[in-house]
Design a protein around this motif. Structure first.
Motif, PDB file in Angstrom:
ATOM      1  N   SER A   1      72.687  14.887  -4.843  1.00 41.88           N
ATOM      2  CA  SER A   1      72.082  13.849  -4.006  1.00 41.88           C
ATOM      3  C   SER A   1      72.131  14.210  -2.526  1.00 41.88           C
ATOM      4  CB  SER A   1      72.784  12.506  -4.242  1.00 41.88           C
ATOM      5  OG  SER A   1      74.122  12.536  -3.773  1.00 41.88           O
ATOM      6  N   GLY A   2      72.502  15.456  -2.233  1.00 43.12           N
ATOM      7  CA  GLY A   2      72.479  15.929  -0.858  1.00 43.12           C
ATOM      8  C   GLY A   2      73.783  15.796  -0.106  1.00 43.12           C
ATOM      9  N   VAL A   3      74.865  15.495  -0.814  1.00 38.38           N
ATOM     10  CA  VAL A   3      76.171  15.363  -0.164  1.00 38.38           C
ATOM     11  C   VAL A   3      77.022  16.582  -0.506  1.00 38.38           C
ATOM     12  CG1 VAL A   3      78.264  13.985   0.044  1.00 38.38           C
ATOM     13  CG2 VAL A   3      76.060  12.855  -0.245  1.00 38.38           C
ATOM     14  N   ASP A   4      77.449  17.300   0.505  1.00 40.51           N
ATOM     15  CA  ASP A   4      78.248  18.509   0.303  1.00 40.51           C
ATOM     16  C   ASP A   4      79.629  18.288   0.910  1.00 40.51           C
ATOM     17  OD1 ASP A   4      79.397  21.010   0.197  1.00 40.51           O
ATOM     18  OD2 ASP A   4      77.567  22.087   0.756  1.00 40.51           O
ATOM     19  N   LEU A   5      80.609  18.081   0.063  1.00 40.27           N
ATOM     20  CA  LEU A   5      81.961  17.822   0.542  1.00 40.27           C
ATOM     21  C   LEU A   5      82.557  19.017   1.268  1.00 40.27           C
ATOM     22  CD1 LEU A   5      83.659  15.884  -2.396  1.00 40.27           C
ATOM     23  CD2 LEU A   5      83.024  14.973  -0.173  1.00 40.27           C
ATOM     24  N   LEU A   6      82.128  20.213   0.911  1.00 43.05           N
ATOM     25  CA  LEU A   6      82.696  21.410   1.532  1.00 43.05           C
ATOM     26  C   LEU A   6      82.252  21.573   2.981  1.00 43.05           C
ATOM     27  CD1 LEU A   6      82.460  23.928  -1.429  1.00 43.05           C
ATOM     28  CD2 LEU A   6      84.560  23.109  -0.340  1.00 43.05           C
ATOM     29  N   THR A   7      81.060  21.102   3.300  1.00 49.70           N
ATOM     30  CA  THR A   7      80.582  21.182   4.678  1.00 49.70           C
ATOM     31  C   THR A   7      80.627  19.831   5.382  1.00 49.70           C
ATOM     32  OG1 THR A   7      78.270  20.741   4.077  1.00 49.70           O
ATOM     33  CG2 THR A   7      79.018  23.033   4.004  1.00 49.70           C
ATOM     34  N   GLY A   8      80.713  18.764   4.600  1.00 54.26           N
ATOM     35  CA  GLY A   8      80.668  17.418   5.155  1.00 54.26           C
ATOM     36  C   GLY A   8      79.265  16.865   5.289  1.00 54.26           C
ATOM     37  N   ALA A   9      78.272  17.669   4.928  1.00 52.25           N
ATOM     38  CA  ALA A   9      76.884  17.233   5.065  1.00 52.25           C
ATOM     39  C   ALA A   9      76.601  16.007   4.200  1.00 52.25           C
ATOM     40  CB  ALA A   9      75.938  18.368   4.669  1.00 52.25           C
TER      41      ALA A   9
END
Length: 243
Positions: free
Chosen positions: A33-41
């Motif tokens: 859904s476009g959420v990247d925990l590793l980058t925080g995006a």
């Protein structure tokens, strides 16, 4: 209540459905859904207006790299939560996770708990025993065409649906700032549950006790069984198998 569920796998998808059915305003956040925990995006967007965050993400690996995964993702999630004014951080962990330092993944989950505990936001850690759904994959690691080899590790597994119910109750309640344990109603040894599973599937292979076999060979004693204050679910493994 506005609740953001981080992770859309086995637990996350069921949890979002259950919380929505209970009348909560639920947002599901995952890489798809476009959420990247590793980058925080994407985190700031999905946490906007959230009262509670439930983190049911999993590391893509079970080796030492899982330590870096949880260190980075939890740090990002807590920081984004503070910016958004989140009031309750809930994380799913494992019963006995702090009793098996030999396993990299368990050490990584301990780190995850420690980071949440050290954060500024009130929290709840829900520790669950092994899921029913993972019993057959666990057996496959040490199986061949002739036999299944399993250690005699004591376990008290739980249906994922019961884990979801426990998480939903904790998420809708006040932070406990501690640990809630949940487990199934029945205790087994791993080799015993292997025989039960094979019999239900009509598989005639024998289960051989091998205390050096598989991931749980590293577990000593009853480290993976719940304590006396654990919340016990009602679903029995045999009923689940035949359901």
């Amino acid at each position: 209540m506005n609740i953001t569920v981080i992770g859309a796998g086995l637990i996350g998808s069921q949890l979002a459905e259950k919380l929505t059915a209970q009348g909560h305003d639920v947002t599901v956040a995952s890489l798809s859904s476009g959420v990247d925990l590793l980058t925080g995006a994407g985190l700031d967007k999905v946490l906007k207006g959230a009262h509670t965050v439930v983190n049911v993400t999993n590391s893509p690996t079970f080796d030492e790299k899982s330590l870096d995964f949880f260190r980075t993702t939890v740090t990002n999630l807590l920081a984004a939560g503070e910016r958004a004014g989140v009031q309750h951080q809930v994380v799913l962990s494992i019963v006995g996770v702090d009793q098996v330092p030999q396993l990299d993944y368990y050490r990584a989950k301990v780190l995850q708990e420690e980071l949440v505990r050290a954060g500024r936001t009130p929290y709840s850690v829900v520790r669950a025993t092994q899921f029913f759904e993972f019993m057959e994959p666990t057996m496959s690691w040490t199986s061949d065409e002739t036999a299944v080899r399993l250690p005699s590790t004591p376990i008290q597994p739980i249906a994922s649906a019961d884990v979801v119910s426990a998480l939903a109750a904790v998420a809708a309640g006040e932070p406990v700032n501690g640990i809630v344990e949940v487990a199934g109603p029945d205790a087994f040894t791993l080799d015993e549950i292997g025989r039960i599973t094979l019999a239900a599937r009509g598989d005639e292979r024998p289960v051989i006790v091998d205390d050096q076999a598989g991931l749980f060979a590293a577990v000593q004693g009853d480290a993976l069984t719940p304590g006396p204050d654990a919340r016990l679910a009602s679903t029995h493994y045999r009923d689940w198998l035949n359901g």
